[in-house]
Design a protein around this motif. Structure first.
Motif, PDB file in Angstrom:
ATOM      1  N   ALA A 170      75.702 -11.272  63.972  1.00 46.94           N
ATOM      2  CA  ALA A 170      75.905 -12.563  64.651  1.00 46.94           C
ATOM      3  C   ALA A 170      74.714 -13.508  64.523  1.00 46.94           C
ATOM      4  O   ALA A 170      74.812 -14.680  64.890  1.00 46.94           O
ATOM      5  CB  ALA A 170      76.216 -12.336  66.133  1.00 46.94           C
ATOM      6  N   HIS A 171      73.589 -13.000  64.017  1.00 46.07           N
ATOM      7  CA  HIS A 171      72.370 -13.828  63.858  1.00 46.07           C
ATOM      8  C   HIS A 171      71.950 -14.478  65.181  1.00 46.07           C
ATOM      9  O   HIS A 171      71.395 -15.580  65.184  1.00 46.07           O
ATOM     10  CB  HIS A 171      72.579 -14.912  62.801  1.00 46.07           C
ATOM     11  N   GLY A 172      72.262 -13.844  66.277  1.00 49.52           N
ATOM     12  CA  GLY A 172      71.904 -14.400  67.578  1.00 49.52           C
ATOM     13  C   GLY A 172      72.639 -15.664  67.935  1.00 49.52           C
ATOM     14  O   GLY A 172      72.287 -16.363  68.892  1.00 49.52           O
ATOM     15  N   GLY A 173      73.715 -15.961  67.186  1.00 48.10           N
ATOM     16  CA  GLY A 173      74.408 -17.231  67.375  1.00 48.10           C
ATOM     17  C   GLY A 173      73.803 -18.344  66.538  1.00 48.10           C
ATOM     18  O   GLY A 173      74.184 -19.511  66.681  1.00 48.10           O
ATOM     19  N   GLN A 174      72.817 -17.978  65.672  1.00 43.09           N
ATOM     20  CA  GLN A 174      72.099 -18.891  64.768  1.00 43.09           C
ATOM     21  C   GLN A 174      71.283 -19.931  65.527  1.00 43.09           C
ATOM     22  O   GLN A 174      70.084 -20.016  65.420  1.00 43.09           O
ATOM     23  CB  GLN A 174      73.049 -19.586  63.792  1.00 43.09           C
ATOM     24  N   ILE A 175      71.958 -20.764  66.313  1.00 44.17           N
ATOM     25  CA  ILE A 175      71.294 -21.711  67.202  1.00 44.17           C
ATOM     26  C   ILE A 175      71.538 -21.229  68.623  1.00 44.17           C
ATOM     27  O   ILE A 175      72.681 -21.054  69.042  1.00 44.17           O
ATOM     28  CB  ILE A 175      71.859 -23.136  67.034  1.00 44.17           C
ATOM     29  N   ARG A 176      70.442 -20.989  69.365  1.00 45.28           N
ATOM     30  CA  ARG A 176      70.575 -20.521  70.738  1.00 45.28           C
ATOM     31  C   ARG A 176      70.252 -21.655  71.700  1.00 45.28           C
ATOM     32  O   ARG A 176      69.227 -22.344  71.548  1.00 45.28           O
ATOM     33  CB  ARG A 176      69.669 -19.316  70.993  1.00 45.28           C
ATOM     34  N   LEU A 177      71.123 -21.859  72.655  1.00 43.62           N
ATOM     35  CA  LEU A 177      70.944 -22.904  73.655  1.00 43.62           C
ATOM     36  C   LEU A 177      70.292 -22.276  74.879  1.00 43.62           C
ATOM     37  O   LEU A 177      70.861 -21.346  75.475  1.00 43.62           O
ATOM     38  CB  LEU A 177      72.284 -23.531  74.018  1.00 43.62           C
ATOM     39  N   PRO A 178      69.108 -22.717  75.273  1.00 46.32           N
ATOM     40  CA  PRO A 178      68.415 -22.123  76.419  1.00 46.32           C
ATOM     41  C   PRO A 178      69.308 -22.063  77.656  1.00 46.32           C
ATOM     42  O   PRO A 178      69.900 -23.059  78.066  1.00 46.32           O
ATOM     43  CB  PRO A 178      67.234 -23.083  76.634  1.00 46.32           C
ATOM     44  N   GLY A 179      69.428 -20.859  78.198  1.00 46.80           N
ATOM     45  CA  GLY A 179      70.246 -20.658  79.387  1.00 46.80           C
ATOM     46  C   GLY A 179      71.714 -20.394  79.106  1.00 46.80           C
ATOM     47  O   GLY A 179      72.452 -19.959  79.987  1.00 46.80           O
ATOM     48  N   LEU A 180      72.152 -20.645  77.857  1.00 46.31           N
ATOM     49  CA  LEU A 180      73.570 -20.462  77.511  1.00 46.31           C
ATOM     50  C   LEU A 180      73.785 -19.375  76.471  1.00 46.31           C
ATOM     51  O   LEU A 180      74.813 -18.713  76.465  1.00 46.31           O
ATOM     52  CB  LEU A 180      74.162 -21.782  77.004  1.00 46.31           C
ATOM     53  N   GLY A 181      72.842 -19.198  75.559  1.00 44.56           N
ATOM     54  CA  GLY A 181      72.988 -18.181  74.524  1.00 44.56           C
ATOM     55  C   GLY A 181      73.387 -18.772  73.185  1.00 44.56           C
ATOM     56  O   GLY A 181      73.180 -19.957  72.910  1.00 44.56           O
ATOM     57  N   GLY A 182      73.968 -17.930  72.320  1.00 46.31           N
ATOM     58  CA  GLY A 182      74.297 -18.309  70.962  1.00 46.31           C
ATOM     59  C   GLY A 182      75.388 -19.361  70.874  1.00 46.31           C
ATOM     60  O   GLY A 182      76.311 -19.401  71.691  1.00 46.31           O
ATOM     61  N   LEU A 183      75.287 -20.192  69.838  1.00 47.46           N
ATOM     62  CA  LEU A 183      76.235 -21.281  69.669  1.00 47.46           C
ATOM     63  C   LEU A 183      77.492 -20.862  68.906  1.00 47.46           C
ATOM     64  O   LEU A 183      78.604 -21.177  69.313  1.00 47.46           O
ATOM     65  CB  LEU A 183      75.559 -22.448  68.934  1.00 47.46           C
ATOM     66  N   ILE A 184      77.308 -20.141  67.797  1.00 49.53           N
ATOM     67  CA  ILE A 184      78.463 -19.774  66.980  1.00 49.53           C
ATOM     68  C   ILE A 184      78.150 -18.495  66.220  1.00 49.53           C
ATOM     69  O   ILE A 184      76.994 -18.236  65.861  1.00 49.53           O
ATOM     70  CB  ILE A 184      78.832 -20.919  65.993  1.00 49.53           C
ATOM     71  N   ALA A 185      79.170 -17.662  65.991  1.00 48.07           N
ATOM     72  CA  ALA A 185      78.976 -16.409  65.262  1.00 48.07           C
ATOM     73  C   ALA A 185      80.226 -16.083  64.458  1.00 48.07           C
ATOM     74  O   ALA A 185      81.346 -16.350  64.916  1.00 48.07           O
ATOM     75  CB  ALA A 185      78.669 -15.267  66.231  1.00 48.07           C
ATOM     76  N   PRO A 186      80.078 -15.507  63.266  1.00 48.97           N
ATOM     77  CA  PRO A 186      81.232 -15.126  62.453  1.00 48.97           C
ATOM     78  C   PRO A 186      82.089 -14.097  63.171  1.00 48.97           C
ATOM     79  O   PRO A 186      81.586 -13.153  63.762  1.00 48.97           O
ATOM     80  CB  PRO A 186      80.600 -14.548  61.186  1.00 48.97           C
ATOM     81  N   GLY A 187      83.390 -14.327  63.135  1.00 55.31           N
ATOM     82  CA  GLY A 187      84.319 -13.417  63.785  1.00 55.31           C
ATOM     83  C   GLY A 187      84.485 -13.655  65.272  1.00 55.31           C
ATOM     84  O   GLY A 187      85.343 -13.041  65.905  1.00 55.31           O
ATOM     85  N   GLN A 188      83.669 -14.548  65.844  1.00 56.07           N
ATOM     86  CA  GLN A 188      83.746 -14.823  67.280  1.00 56.07           C
ATOM     87  C   GLN A 188      83.885 -16.307  67.597  1.00 56.07           C
ATOM     88  O   GLN A 188      84.289 -16.655  68.711  1.00 56.07           O
ATOM     89  CB  GLN A 188      82.494 -14.291  67.987  1.00 56.07           C
ATOM     90  N   GLY A 189      83.516 -17.156  66.667  1.00 56.51           N
ATOM     91  CA  GLY A 189      83.660 -18.594  66.888  1.00 56.51           C
ATOM     92  C   GLY A 189      82.570 -19.163  67.781  1.00 56.51           C
ATOM     93  O   GLY A 189      81.459 -18.645  67.862  1.00 56.51           O
ATOM     94  N   TRP A 190      82.922 -20.242  68.495  1.00 52.03           N
ATOM     95  CA  TRP A 190      81.958 -20.959  69.322  1.00 52.03           C
ATOM     96  C   TRP A 190      81.662 -20.210  70.618  1.00 52.03           C
ATOM     97  O   TRP A 190      82.548 -19.576  71.206  1.00 52.03           O
ATOM     98  CB  TRP A 190      82.474 -22.357  69.651  1.00 52.03           C
ATOM     99  N   PHE A 191      80.426 -20.305  71.055  1.00 56.92           N
ATOM    100  CA  PHE A 191      79.937 -19.663  72.285  1.00 56.92           C
ATOM    101  C   PHE A 191      80.391 -18.197  72.361  1.00 56.92           C
ATOM    102  O   PHE A 191      81.090 -17.777  73.282  1.00 56.92           O
ATOM    103  CB  PHE A 191      80.394 -20.450  73.509  1.00 56.92           C
ATOM    104  N   PRO A 192      79.970 -17.407  71.363  1.00 58.62           N
ATOM    105  CA  PRO A 192      80.408 -16.012  71.265  1.00 58.62           C
ATOM    106  C   PRO A 192      79.822 -15.135  72.360  1.00 58.62           C
ATOM    107  O   PRO A 192      78.756 -15.411  72.927  1.00 58.62           O
ATOM    108  CB  PRO A 192      79.885 -15.588  69.883  1.00 58.62           C
ATOM    109  N   ARG A 193      80.519 -14.054  72.616  1.00 59.19           N
ATOM    110  CA  ARG A 193      80.096 -13.118  73.661  1.00 59.19           C
ATOM    111  C   ARG A 193      79.014 -12.165  73.178  1.00 59.19           C
ATOM    112  O   ARG A 193      78.075 -11.837  73.918  1.00 59.19           O
ATOM    113  CB  ARG A 193      81.312 -12.309  74.135  1.00 59.19           C
ATOM    114  N   TYR A 194      79.147 -11.697  71.946  1.00 58.12           N
ATOM    115  CA  TYR A 194      78.245 -10.666  71.440  1.00 58.12           C
ATOM    116  C   TYR A 194      77.311 -11.243  70.377  1.00 58.12           C
ATOM    117  O   TYR A 194      77.678 -11.313  69.194  1.00 58.12           O
ATOM    118  CB  TYR A 194      79.047  -9.506  70.847  1.00 58.12           C
ATOM    119  N   THR A 195      76.131 -11.669  70.779  1.00 56.75           N
ATOM    120  CA  THR A 195      75.178 -12.213  69.805  1.00 56.75           C
ATOM    121  C   THR A 195      73.811 -11.543  69.877  1.00 56.75           C
ATOM    122  O   THR A 195      73.078 -11.558  68.889  1.00 56.75           O
ATOM    123  CB  THR A 195      74.973 -13.728  70.015  1.00 56.75           C
TER     124      THR A 195
END
Length: 278
Positions: A213-238
């Motif tokens: 998931a690359h940590g969501g590539q872009i991480r939003l402080p307080g929210l977590g990862g932005l996007i991940a393959p196989g999970q889409g936007w605001f993924p659960r497992y990053t």
């Protein structure tokens, strides 16, 4: 006018430094995993996980990365896929790290989606095996200490199963790997895909190391990862530690990049896990 230009250049320089720090400053994240199933002989065992190197380079011949790994003093190292990148395949770059790792400790490896996406799986696995890496392809290895055993399992990326649904393919691969595990053994699974957590829980795997998931590539402080393959936007497992049922999953944010060249609020990461008996 000159002042505005100077301020602009300062802002651009600061932004460049920010991007470079986010791509190059490796972070070590530590976890302690406690379980009654962990034999006393493995109490204190240290495992370092690296994931998603994607042909990135950290120092000359990966010396910076290797020094970071050594500081964690691992008893073994696990690599959870995407050692290479399918868009700029350079096995020699990854080999620099592997040669240093196998000279230092035991190394275990499973395929990621980037290895599966290129027609070089045999070359990759044969090269790693020839260097002394334990390449796990839907199988398990028993580690022994003081006449006690734990099991390390590894599964292929679901892309290796072709057009089959990922959940179904992963279920079959995990069960194949579990088929040689002694009853009651503490199980550590290496699997590239964190979004398939439900499969690992269903099969009651004790501990899973994952990446992808690359940590969501872009991480939003307080929210977590932005996007991940196989999970889409605001993924659960990053990233981080996830507990469901009898299963604990550790997700590495990874080290490198693929299509998008920068990590934002998302430093490269190695994971250091210590096992503890309770």
């Amino acid at each position: 006018m000159v002042r505005k230009i100077v301020i602009l250049f300062i802002c651009l320089f600061v932004f460049w430094v920010f991007l470079e720090v986010n791509n190059a400053w490796i972070q070590t994240t530590r976890y302690t995993i406690k379980s009654k199933k962990i034999p006393k002989g493995f109490d204190g065992l240290k495992i370092v996980q690296i994931s998603d190197l994607q042909d990135a380079t950290f120092g000359k011949k990966q010396e910076k990365l290797m020094n970071k790994i050594k500081k964690a003093e691992p008893d073994l190292v696990v690599i959870t896929g995407d050692l290479v990148d399918s868009n700029r395949y350079d096995l020699a770059n990854s080999r620099d790290l592997i040669e240093k790792l196998v000279a230092y400790t035991d190394v275990f490896f499973v395929l990621g989606n980037h290895e599966a996406a290129i027609n070089q799986v045999d070359e990759i696995t044969e090269t790693l095996s020839s260097l002394g890496v334990h390449v796990l392809r839907n199988q398990a290895i028993q580690l022994k200490r003081d006449h006690q055993v734990i099991s390390i399992l590894g599964v292929d990326d679901p892309l290796m199963a072709g057009e089959q649904q990922p959940e179904k393919a992963m279920g079959q691969m995990v069960q194949e790997a579990l088929s040689s595990v002694p009853q009651g053994s503490y199980t550590i699974l290496l699997s590239h895909r964190p979004e398939l957590m439900a499969v690992y829980v269903e099969n009651e795997v004790d501990l899973v190391f994952s990446g992808h998931a690359h940590g969501g590539q872009i991480r939003l402080p307080g929210l977590g990862g932005l996007i991940a393959p196989g999970q889409g936007w605001f993924p659960r497992y990053t990233s981080g530690e996830h507990q469901e049922g009898k299963t604990t999953m550790i997700i590495s944010r990874g080290l490198g990049n693929s299509l998008f060249p920068y990590r934002i609020f998302n430093r490269p990461e190695i994971i250091a896990v210590t096992l503890k008996t309770i």
